[in-house]
Design a protein around this motif. Structure first.
Motif, mmCIF file in Angstrom:
data_model
loop_
_atom_site.group_PDB
_atom_site.id
_atom_site.type_symbol
_atom_site.label_atom_id
_atom_site.label_comp_id
_atom_site.label_asym_id
_atom_site.label_seq_id
_atom_site.Cartn_x
_atom_site.Cartn_y
_atom_site.Cartn_z
ATOM 1 N N GLN A 389 40.450 42.103 43.505
ATOM 2 C CA GLN A 389 40.131 41.222 42.381
ATOM 3 C C GLN A 389 38.760 40.480 43.084
ATOM 4 N N SER A 390 38.452 40.430 44.212
ATOM 5 C CA SER A 390 37.365 39.784 44.854
ATOM 6 C C SER A 390 36.101 40.551 44.305
ATOM 7 N N TRP A 391 36.185 41.764 43.919
ATOM 8 C CA TRP A 391 35.066 42.648 43.524
ATOM 9 C C TRP A 391 34.796 42.567 42.135
ATOM 10 N N LYS A 392 35.596 41.645 41.480
ATOM 11 C CA LYS A 392 35.182 41.151 39.885
ATOM 12 C C LYS A 392 33.509 41.131 39.645
ATOM 13 N N LYS A 393 32.911 40.294 40.473
ATOM 14 C CA LYS A 393 31.500 39.930 40.245
ATOM 15 C C LYS A 393 30.664 41.182 40.227
ATOM 16 N N LEU A 394 31.032 42.085 40.958
ATOM 17 C CA LEU A 394 30.317 43.468 41.202
ATOM 18 C C LEU A 394 30.709 44.542 40.015
ATOM 19 N N LEU A 395 32.063 44.381 39.590
ATOM 20 C CA LEU A 395 32.401 45.201 38.435
ATOM 21 C C LEU A 395 32.057 44.738 36.962
ATOM 22 N N SER A 396 32.223 43.483 36.783
ATOM 23 C CA SER A 396 32.108 42.927 35.519
ATOM 24 C C SER A 396 30.906 43.224 34.710
ATOM 25 N N PRO A 397 29.839 43.594 35.400
ATOM 26 C CA PRO A 397 28.495 44.051 34.718
ATOM 27 C C PRO A 397 28.566 45.135 33.963
ATOM 28 N N TYR A 398 29.625 46.027 34.034
ATOM 29 C CA TYR A 398 29.743 47.188 33.338
ATOM 30 C C TYR A 398 31.304 47.246 32.763
ATOM 31 N N GLY A 399 31.540 46.085 32.320
ATOM 32 C CA GLY A 399 32.707 46.043 31.317
ATOM 33 C C GLY A 399 33.937 45.962 31.991
ATOM 34 N N LEU A 400 33.879 45.894 33.231
ATOM 35 C CA LEU A 400 35.093 46.216 34.082
ATOM 36 C C LEU A 400 35.804 44.941 34.564
ATOM 37 N N HIS A 401 36.586 44.244 33.505
ATOM 38 C CA HIS A 401 36.977 42.800 33.681
ATOM 39 C C HIS A 401 38.501 43.045 33.937
ATOM 40 N N ASP A 402 39.231 43.953 33.777
ATOM 41 C CA ASP A 402 40.623 44.015 33.965
ATOM 42 C C ASP A 402 40.975 44.336 35.145
#
Lengths: 477, 477
Positions: A389-402
């Motif tokens: 879950q700590s990788w959210k900031k790396l993933l959310s720019p690609y629409g990966l929020h869940d």
């Protein structure tokens, strides 16, 4: 005139300006290590979207082979295809894992109808996987409509000689359509087991979908521990047919429903999981597995279920190689056989992992369709869940929020233990049950970019798992 | 056998368990007021997904009226339709705002081809909006390929007597496809203005899409301040035709391209914005506007662009009424006319708002397609931007994670001032440019649930804006 033109094209400037910031993370927010990760992730997305192979692989698998139910000639062809494409990607090793699979065949096209007020109404129907055939003359009987297994169980002997009609619709208010599926699928799987016990002549089930349409959805069923003489034929009817039948039954409770099917279960057949891997550069004895299932139902082309998961899993390895990144741990790609009606491939893979004392530190499964990426579902211990879950900031720019806790998938969950981190890829679910297990699950329903964004999303989390789980999951003594 | 059955159905249990938590906010995290908001938002979604009207409205608009370019008989019909559906929803008042609009007509179907190595190749082509016709015999000339307006400008007199071919493709690595559009659309809009100046005979432009297919995408263009005698015909060719032509030009730089079109710009025509409102219960002098545009290009049915925005905007008012919620401020629904080639409706709406000293405190526009919801783009002062972003925990359970600063939309942006909060609805963008301005933009490309989720998303943010902006944006003296 000049002013008019300026006014007219104000709208175009708005279009150009209305898009938001570029989807890269503000570099201020990132550590030096995270900046490296962010760069690699961007590379994965760039490569997938410009040099991706998944779409053409999917075209080949779905249009040149088609539906590939376990035990079928198409399933056998798909194994050969799987081995070939894995080798083309240049994995370090590729092999087949033999496994015996159930072999159910649909037989001739099913038919169903009933008559009300002198008018014959044809019903869109398909047999459920593992169902027995009707007699050659079909089954004709009055219909009892129920909404649940409990309701059916309470009818008891009243259903003797009748066709029981399970008509619980999806709960449309559930945002995640898999939840609605979970709330209904029991009637499909166990309806015949419950009703066979009390002497019903057959079971028909409303199709598993939010959509009201003419396409029947097949899927697996089980007679559980019923003696064979109590097995009764069972089939799905389209959601529109279910709505119509329900309305007609209210006015004509004694109408007689007819259906005919000639399916049968043949002896188990030999088949294979297709397995390939890139050997890890630092701790090759640690394995991260990524996979989808190669088999599919017979009615469509098995595109969203699960051709997309198969080609995305291979594209993970392709994107590692194409970007010159060798995983620290062994990255293993598996095309599982027989997810749809038995999960024998998954069981065999897990059995061999145990026998061979393999250390799986992570797994990722893509078996929820090939639509636009939304995130991942995490099945891991609390520490690793928080890490992911700590990788959210790396993933959310690609629409990966869940990035919520939840199940992974049917094919990798047999690997579950205290340390392994299992992840399910979660694309958008809204359209999935428009196609699932029907003749509509075809290549043209898959969008190229959505598919490739999924491949890159999966590659990104595998890259992070490979880099960080590596230190987090000690090899067992 | 029993064990086998248990193994076989392990996968089903996994399916039932693999879905994540229900999409409601953990009640611990919410204040008492937010719990009320959360309940209302859930109601909006439930109602949209079970009693929504938007999908049937859209079917009617797109299939019974169809494409509705400004000035066309279909656009006139859509105004009558708009007034009718607004009245059916029971808005407090519904009226038409007269506005003169451009009236460009395509004329006969366009044609184009060229010959290489004795083989005639037909080209999928369509005139751009506002383009002049070719001579009746068409235009035939050699082709110069360029990738940008700058590159064309540098050619200068070299383009005299030639057809200039703008072939800059979308940048596929941009995750948001509107960004890719923004990077390419200039060549479509201003290509003919640049090349007409230097005596080119015509301009053809690669279609604005990520997809490589056979469908030409129309769209508006401008000759800017060119004298009329320098106007040259301009058209879009399909992305596949562009790829082929580019390849053929490399081998046959002197090939001659032919195209013919008979479009023309007629005198301005009378039309209307359709406006309706629910009067505010507390401060009716404050207005929040929600809208989409009623006009569309002529090639398809104007489904994603922007039938979906129209029906979603009306559904916002419908969901307020259906749930017995009266807004504090006046909620105004506007179906704007002429967004596609002039934004005259938007200009007139903003002009009247000023003349009538209306106080718009907020606006929401839906003009980015009807795909699955992702969030909103906010054009407001910092205070209100932060306020809207603070609603993330209420909106994210519905997949609404994007709440970035950005533009709103072409139809409401003329309302911009220091206090108004303008918002653009942002659904997923991956599939949008598969359909945009083409014959493929039809009803069947819209998914019912995705459309309804959009309506409910829009209603939710309007509900929050109505409740909280109310105290935040003082009425001007």
């Amino acid at each position: 005139m000049k002013k008019l033109v300026q006014l007219a094209f104000a709208s175009l400037l708005v279009i150009a300006c209305q898009t938001n910031e570029k989807p890269t993370v503000s570099s201020k927010a990132l550590s030096a290590e995270e900046k490296i990760d962010s760069t690699h992730i961007k590379q994965f997305f760039n490569t997938a979207l410009t040099e991706g192979k998944s779409y053409e692989w999917l075209r080949d698998l779905t249009q040149n082979i088609g539906g590939r139910l376990s035990g079928s000639p198409e399933a056998a062809k798909s194994v050969v295809w799987g081995e070939k494409v894995m080798k083309e990607v240049g994995l370090d090793s590729v092999w087949l894992q033999p496994v015996m699979v159930p072999h159910w065949v649909r037989g001739e096209k099913e038919e169903a109808h009933y008559t009300v007020n002198g008018q014959k109404k044809d019903v869109a129907i398909c047999a459920l996987g593992f169902s027995v055939a009707t007699p050659k003359s079909g089954v004709t009987a009055e219909v009892i409509e129920v909404k649940s297994l409990d309701e059916a169980e309470k009818l008891g002997d009243q259903m003797k000689g009748k066709i029981v009609f399970f008509n619980r619709p999806f709960d449309d208010t559930l945002i995640n359509t898999f939840q609605a599926y979970g709330g209904c699928v029991g009637q499909r799987v166990f309806g015949a087991a419950v009703c066979g016990k009390y002497g019903a002549k057959g079971v028909i089930v409303r199709s598993m979908t939010n959509s009201i349409d003419d396409f029947p959805h097949t899927g697996t069923m089980s007679y559980r521990d019923l003696p064979k003489e109590q097995y009764i034929p069972t089939a799905a009817i389209s959601s529109k047919a279910a709505e119509n039948l329900s309305a007609d039954l209210k006015k004509n409770p004694n109408l007689k429903f007819y259906f005919k099917q000639s399916c049968e279960t043949l002896p188990d057949a030999p088949s294979f999981n297709v397995v390939g891997e890139i050997r890890g550069s630092e701790t090759p004895e640690n394995i991260i597995v990524v996979g989808g299932h190669l088999d599919s139902w017979d009615l469509g082309e098995g595109a969203h279920d699960d051709g997309t998961g198969v080609v995305q899993s291979l594209e993970v390895a392709y994107l590692f190689k194409k970007n010159g990144i060798r995983p620290k741990n062994t990255l293993r790609v598996v095309f599982f056989m027989n997810e749809e009606n038995g999960t024998r491939g998954a069981q065999e893979y897990a059995r061999l992992a145990k026998v061979n004392k393999e250390n799986h530190i992570g797994g990722l499964e893509s078996d929820a369709g090939g639509h636009t990426p939304r995130g991942f579902s995490i099945d891991a211990n609390d520490g690793n869940t928080k890490l992911l879950q700590s990788w959210k900031k790396l993933l959310s720019p690609y629409g990966l929020h869940d990035l919520d806790k939840g199940g992974s998938g049917a094919d990798i969950s047999p690997l579950k233990n205290e340390t392994v981190t299992l992840v399910g890829y979660r694309p958008d679910s809204q359209r999935y049950f428009d196609y699932h297990h029907t003749s509509r699950d075809t290549f043209d329903k898959v969008n190229k970019r959505e598919l490739e964004l999924g491949s890159a999303s999966m590659t990104s989390i595998i890259y992070l798992m490979d880099k960080y789980l590596y230190d987090n999951t000690p090899v067992k003594p």
